[in-house]
Scaffold this active site. Structure first.
Site, PDB file in Angstrom:
ATOM      1  N   ASP A  43      36.438  42.642  36.935  1.00  0.00           N
ATOM      2  CA  ASP A  43      35.211  43.409  37.149  1.00  0.00           C
ATOM      3  C   ASP A  43      34.132  42.536  37.770  1.00  0.00           C
ATOM      4  O   ASP A  43      33.421  42.961  38.683  1.00  0.00           O
ATOM      5  CB  ASP A  43      34.713  43.986  35.816  1.00  0.00           C
ATOM      6  CG  ASP A  43      35.758  44.833  35.126  1.00  0.00           C
ATOM      7  OD1 ASP A  43      36.543  45.503  35.829  1.00  0.00           O
ATOM      8  OD2 ASP A  43      35.807  44.819  33.880  1.00  0.00           O
TER       9      ASP A  43
ATOM     10  N   MET B 137      44.989  37.869  42.237  1.00  0.00           N
ATOM     11  CA  MET B 137      46.233  37.194  41.861  1.00  0.00           C
ATOM     12  C   MET B 137      46.028  36.283  40.657  1.00  0.00           C
ATOM     13  O   MET B 137      46.774  35.329  40.450  1.00  0.00           O
ATOM     14  CB  MET B 137      46.761  36.406  43.064  1.00  0.00           C
ATOM     15  CG  MET B 137      47.004  37.270  44.292  1.00  0.00           C
ATOM     16  SD  MET B 137      47.567  36.353  45.752  1.00  0.00           S
ATOM     17  CE  MET B 137      46.135  35.334  46.105  1.00  0.00           C
TER      18      MET B 137
END
Length: 332
Positions: free
Chosen positions: A259, A228
């Site tokens: 990532d 989020m």
């Protein structure tokens, strides 16, 4: 040997420019410039290696850039599948306020021969490890001469054959295809926009995110790790919800944060048996690690992180307030 194999079917060169002020339509001279081999799976492997986990990054790169790739910091991690021509270049422009403007080049198609070589490389790397993870990251290219994305059936079959757990971080048509047949996906890592698109409705509260994630879990996915952005992340299973958020010491570049968060979650899961033996909650440990690594990445000028987080501690809540509204600008 245990370890985590990442697959980046659409490798990239990441070019990052730092400028004082970015104005649309105006000239800007960069204060600095970096260039590195990237692609989402490569970023994940780089973070995993920085955290001490054994990893290999299967990545498709253009022949013109292979020499450059083999001279970079990530060279020992790379299992390169070479294709003709140049690698696509993804460009990030970071201004003095830390805002990142990112332009990704189109994903070039892959020949059937190149895709077969990619699948073979994944199979070989999984075969060299016991109880591995396979992380499928980033965009998927079209198969040359068709209008269809490369088929992940053989990759997923290789994972099943080796007893590998599978994590997926992709979007768009590739995500739609996987969600139509999610069997064997242990971890899915959408951001709020991707999760919203997957369930076909806007998500405005933590409760909305949890409900959407549970719909994905009900299709057969083990864990949904929903990013989020500045609002933190949620790790959702059929029975559990864990919220985690960590504050970055400063914002240098938001590219690659997702990532690093995925890598952090996997690193946390590798510590789960020890955490459980010590009385800690394994899912909370993994979620905290994801938030800390994501915040760590935001403070890096480049896409790739160097070393583990230092002095960053996540706030973790195993019973979050599901009525909490999301920041409209929260997802990066």
């Amino acid at each position: 040997m245990t370890g985590i194999v990442t697959l980046t079917a659409a490798g990239a060169i990441d070019a990052t420019y730092r400028v004082g002020i970015l104005r649309r339509g105006a000239f800007a001279r960069a204060d600095s410039y970096t260039r590195e081999v990237s692609g989402k799976g490569v970023n994940v492997s780089a973070a995993l290696a920085a955290g001490g986990a054994p990893t290999a990054a299967v990545v498709v790169l253009g022949a013109d850039d292979v020499r450059f790739a083999r001279c970079g910091l990530t060279a020992p991690l790379l299992r390169i599948v070479e294709v003709p021509g140049a690698t696509r270049v993804n460009t990030s422009i970071v201004d003095a306020d830390g805002a990142t403007t990112k332009v990704n080049a189109p994903t070039p198609p892959l020949s059937a021969e190149a895709w077969d070589a990619t699948v073979s490389a994944v199979r070989d790397e999984l075969a060299a490890r016991e109880q591995p993870w396979l992380v499928i990251s980033g965009s998927l290219p079209e198969l040359a001469g068709t209008h269809a994305l490369v088929d992940l059936t053989a990759v997923r079959a290789a994972a099943r054959e080796r007893g590998a757990r599978v994590a997926v971080d992709t979007s768009g048509a590739a995500l739609d295809a996987l969600l139509a047949d999610p069997a064997g996906i242990d971890l899915l890592t959408p951001n709020v926009d991707e999760l919203s698109a997957a369930v076909g409705r806007p998500l405005t509260t933590l409760g909305d995110v949890v409900t959407a994630a549970r719909e994905i879990v009900a299709r057969g996915v083990g864990i949904v790790l929903a990013s989020m952005g500045a609002d933190g992340l949620l790790a959702v299973t059929d029975q559990r919800v864990v919220f985690a958020r960590a504050e970055a010491p400063h914002v240098a570049n938001t590219a690659g944060a997702g990532d690093a968060a995925l890598a952090g979650f996997l690193l946390g899961l590798t510590r789960a048996p020890a955490a459980e033996a010590a009385g800690a909650d394994p899912l909370a440990v993994a979620a905290a690690s994801a938030a800390e690594w994501g915040a760590h990445a935001v403070a890096h000028a480049s896409t790739l992180v160097a070393g583990p987080p230092q002095g960053i501690r996540a706030l973790v809540d195993t019973e979050p307030d599901l009525t909490r509204a999301l920041n409209p600008e929260g997802d990066a």
